[in-house]
Design a protein around this motif. Sequence first.
Motif, PDB file in Angstrom:
ATOM      1  N   ASN A 124       0.831  -1.359  -0.082  1.00 12.06           N
ATOM      2  CA  ASN A 124       0.073  -0.013  -0.064  1.00 12.06           C
ATOM      3  C   ASN A 124       0.837   1.453  -0.060  1.00 12.06           C
ATOM      4  OD1 ASN A 124      -2.283  -1.501  -0.021  1.00 12.06           O
ATOM      5  ND2 ASN A 124      -2.425  -1.509   2.469  1.00 12.06           N
ATOM      6  N   ALA A 184      16.619  -9.216   6.729  1.00  9.97           N
ATOM      7  CA  ALA A 184      15.106  -9.254   6.196  1.00  9.97           C
ATOM      8  C   ALA A 184      14.945 -10.081   4.898  1.00  9.97           C
ATOM      9  CB  ALA A 184      14.612  -7.885   5.969  1.00  9.97           C
ATOM     10  N   PHE A 208       7.131  -4.918  18.369  1.00  2.05           N
ATOM     11  CA  PHE A 208       6.429  -3.709  18.402  1.00  2.05           C
ATOM     12  C   PHE A 208       6.390  -3.195  19.667  1.00  2.05           C
ATOM     13  CE2 PHE A 208       4.438  -4.214  13.864  1.00  2.05           C
ATOM     14  CZ  PHE A 208       5.557  -3.541  13.331  1.00  2.05           C
ATOM     15  N   LEU A 239      -1.875   0.715  19.216  1.00  3.21           N
ATOM     16  CA  LEU A 239      -1.660   2.119  19.553  1.00  3.21           C
ATOM     17  C   LEU A 239      -2.870   2.918  20.155  1.00  3.21           C
ATOM     18  CD1 LEU A 239       1.247   2.897  16.595  1.00  3.21           C
ATOM     19  CD2 LEU A 239       1.583   2.850  19.247  1.00  3.21           C
ATOM     20  N   GLU A 249       0.879   8.480  17.063  1.00  2.00           N
ATOM     21  CA  GLU A 249       0.527   8.206  15.458  1.00  2.00           C
ATOM     22  C   GLU A 249       1.662   8.590  14.794  1.00  2.00           C
ATOM     23  OE1 GLU A 249      -1.160  10.160  17.658  1.00  2.00           O
ATOM     24  OE2 GLU A 249      -2.783  10.979  16.646  1.00  2.00           O
ATOM     25  N   LEU A 257       4.719   7.122  15.584  1.00  2.00           N
ATOM     26  CA  LEU A 257       5.409   5.999  15.961  1.00  2.00           C
ATOM     27  C   LEU A 257       4.582   4.896  14.906  1.00  2.00           C
ATOM     28  CD1 LEU A 257       7.494   5.269  17.741  1.00  2.00           C
ATOM     29  CD2 LEU A 257       5.835   4.732  19.447  1.00  2.00           C
ATOM     30  N   GLY A 258       3.130   5.003  14.765  1.00  2.00           N
ATOM     31  CA  GLY A 258       2.559   3.986  14.080  1.00  2.00           C
ATOM     32  C   GLY A 258       2.987   4.116  12.575  1.00  2.00           C
ATOM     33  N   ILE A 259       3.155   5.415  12.090  1.00  2.00           N
ATOM     34  CA  ILE A 259       3.496   5.342  10.657  1.00  2.00           C
ATOM     35  C   ILE A 259       4.972   4.914  10.486  1.00  2.00           C
ATOM     36  CG2 ILE A 259       4.077   7.033   8.826  1.00  2.00           C
ATOM     37  CD1 ILE A 259       2.096   9.105  10.339  1.00  2.00           C
ATOM     38  N   LEU A 280       6.902   2.671  12.369  1.00  2.00           N
ATOM     39  CA  LEU A 280       6.833   1.231  12.417  1.00  2.00           C
ATOM     40  C   LEU A 280       6.516   0.691  11.478  1.00  2.00           C
ATOM     41  CD1 LEU A 280       6.291   0.811  16.444  1.00  2.00           C
ATOM     42  CD2 LEU A 280       8.298   0.827  15.223  1.00  2.00           C
ATOM     43  N   SER A 281       5.028   1.163  11.091  1.00  2.00           N
ATOM     44  CA  SER A 281       4.561   0.323   9.774  1.00  2.00           C
ATOM     45  C   SER A 281       5.374   0.306   8.727  1.00  2.00           C
ATOM     46  CB  SER A 281       3.151   0.783   9.301  1.00  2.00           C
ATOM     47  OG  SER A 281       3.150   2.299   9.130  1.00  2.00           O
ATOM     48  N   ARG A 282       6.388   1.232   8.288  1.00  2.00           N
ATOM     49  CA  ARG A 282       7.485   1.126   7.354  1.00  2.00           C
ATOM     50  C   ARG A 282       8.382  -0.150   7.658  1.00  2.00           C
ATOM     51  NH1 ARG A 282       9.052   7.349   6.820  1.00  2.00           N
ATOM     52  NH2 ARG A 282       6.896   8.113   5.987  1.00  2.00           N
ATOM     53  N   TYR A 283       8.440  -0.329   8.791  1.00  2.00           N
ATOM     54  CA  TYR A 283       9.551  -1.428   9.063  1.00  2.00           C
ATOM     55  C   TYR A 283       8.597  -2.750   9.349  1.00  2.00           C
ATOM     56  CZ  TYR A 283      13.123   2.025   9.572  1.00  2.00           C
ATOM     57  OH  TYR A 283      14.056   2.936   9.276  1.00  2.00           O
ATOM     58  N   THR A 284       7.429  -2.973   9.193  1.00  2.00           N
ATOM     59  CA  THR A 284       6.840  -4.145   9.334  1.00  2.00           C
ATOM     60  C   THR A 284       7.334  -5.286   8.496  1.00  2.00           C
ATOM     61  OG1 THR A 284       4.905  -3.025   9.855  1.00  2.00           O
ATOM     62  CG2 THR A 284       4.741  -5.289   9.787  1.00  2.00           C
ATOM     63  N   LEU A 285       7.506  -4.904   7.172  1.00  2.00           N
ATOM     64  CA  LEU A 285       8.220  -5.969   6.130  1.00  2.00           C
ATOM     65  C   LEU A 285       9.700  -6.495   6.739  1.00  2.00           C
ATOM     66  CD1 LEU A 285       7.849  -7.357   3.373  1.00  2.00           C
ATOM     67  CD2 LEU A 285       8.906  -5.445   2.408  1.00  2.00           C
ATOM     68  N   LEU A 286      10.343  -5.429   6.733  1.00  2.00           N
ATOM     69  CA  LEU A 286      11.775  -5.827   7.234  1.00  2.00           C
ATOM     70  C   LEU A 286      12.056  -6.544   8.615  1.00  2.00           C
ATOM     71  CD1 LEU A 286      13.722  -2.530   6.439  1.00  2.00           C
ATOM     72  CD2 LEU A 286      13.686  -4.739   5.155  1.00  2.00           C
ATOM     73  N   VAL A 326       1.898  -8.508   6.298  1.00  2.00           N
ATOM     74  CA  VAL A 326       2.314  -7.187   6.809  1.00  2.00           C
ATOM     75  C   VAL A 326       1.251  -6.280   7.239  1.00  2.00           C
ATOM     76  CG1 VAL A 326       3.488  -5.203   5.728  1.00  2.00           C
ATOM     77  CG2 VAL A 326       4.508  -7.179   5.350  1.00  2.00           C
ATOM     78  N   ASN A 380      -0.027  -4.736  10.573  1.00  2.64           N
ATOM     79  CA  ASN A 380      -0.013  -3.286  10.685  1.00  2.64           C
ATOM     80  C   ASN A 380      -1.594  -2.855  11.087  1.00  2.64           C
ATOM     81  OD1 ASN A 380       2.253  -2.372   9.696  1.00  2.64           O
ATOM     82  ND2 ASN A 380       1.922  -2.165   7.500  1.00  2.64           N
ATOM     83  N   GLN A 433      -1.767  -0.613  14.659  1.00  2.34           N
ATOM     84  CA  GLN A 433      -2.563   0.553  15.004  1.00  2.34           C
ATOM     85  C   GLN A 433      -3.534   0.198  15.963  1.00  2.34           C
ATOM     86  OE1 GLN A 433      -1.682   3.215  13.602  1.00  2.34           O
ATOM     87  NE2 GLN A 433      -0.237   2.340  11.918  1.00  2.34           N
TER      88      GLN A 433
END
Lengths: 192, 126
Positions: free
Chosen positions: A5, B50, A63, B78, A28, A30-32, A34-40, B67, B71, B75
């Motif tokens: 996405n 990774a 997380f 949080l 918020e 942090l949410g943005i 961390l979600s960038r690193y989910t895949l890694l 993923v 996510n 959310q």
Amino acid sequence: MKTVNHDPNNHITDQELLDRFYADGKKEWLGILLSRYTLLLFGVCMKYLKQEEEAKDCVQQIFVKIIIELPKYRVTYFKSWIYTIARNHCLMKLRDQHGRKVELSENMLADWDDASGKNRHLEKDRLLELMGESLEELGEEQKRCILLFYLEKRSYQEIVDVTGYTLMQVKSYIQNGKRNLKLLIERKTSKT
Amino acid sequence: MNDDLLNILSNSNKDIDNQLLMDYLSGKLSAEKSHEVEKMMADNDLFNDAMEGLQQIRNKKDIQTYVEQLNRDLQKNLTKKRQRREKRKLKEGPWGYVAAIVIIMLCIAAYYVVKKVLAAHGYPHS
């Protein structure tokens, strides 16, 4: 096919998100981030744990750990920090599961110590000279792969095609060659 | 000696492009773009570990599902924490202040009542 996405906050860098979080404490950001690193993170957990469900659980635990730890002190190198947290967590899980003796270095951040920083004081010409000398001291396979990768900017697959080595060998020659080069240069500079 | 060789000493600190990584895993990238990803892997242990882990997953489409799930949970986690904090604030906030004010007013009232009673009985002796 688009598989990931689109991030509407793409214009904000990781560092800016971190700064905003430290400034106003809003989760918020942090949410943005961390979600960038989910895949890694999922990839790192997969590498160590090998099981998809287990890796997913592990990412969630990481997380939680990050959300608790991050506000406690100011993190400067987020990517290195998050990797340390993830790797340590996976290794601890492995140790708990299998009673496997896994060595946990207390000073793991040293692994990510910017090697170029150590050599920053060296002039570029001198560094290039040392690099040339050190390259000659590498094994033939490592030297060949390093030159193809860094100088000719070839992909792993192209190097496989050119050299006839396997993909695993190519990766390993590049990683080990790179590490050996750093060591050789450090040794040479410490002598002078 | 080519300046590009100095890149061997660099550590990648690029922000992540997840789409690029997924395309690499699916083998959709050109040799040039593949080299770009592989350069990040060679320069950064996080990327390297990774990608090695993600390559173990046979069905690459599952990765996207995992993923997205993670996510969503993140959310939720949080927001839940934030809502809990706000609820607690609402619960504790005004009542705490009201209770403190009532106690202070009662003390003041008690002081005057005691003072009046004592005065009525001739205390303090003049």
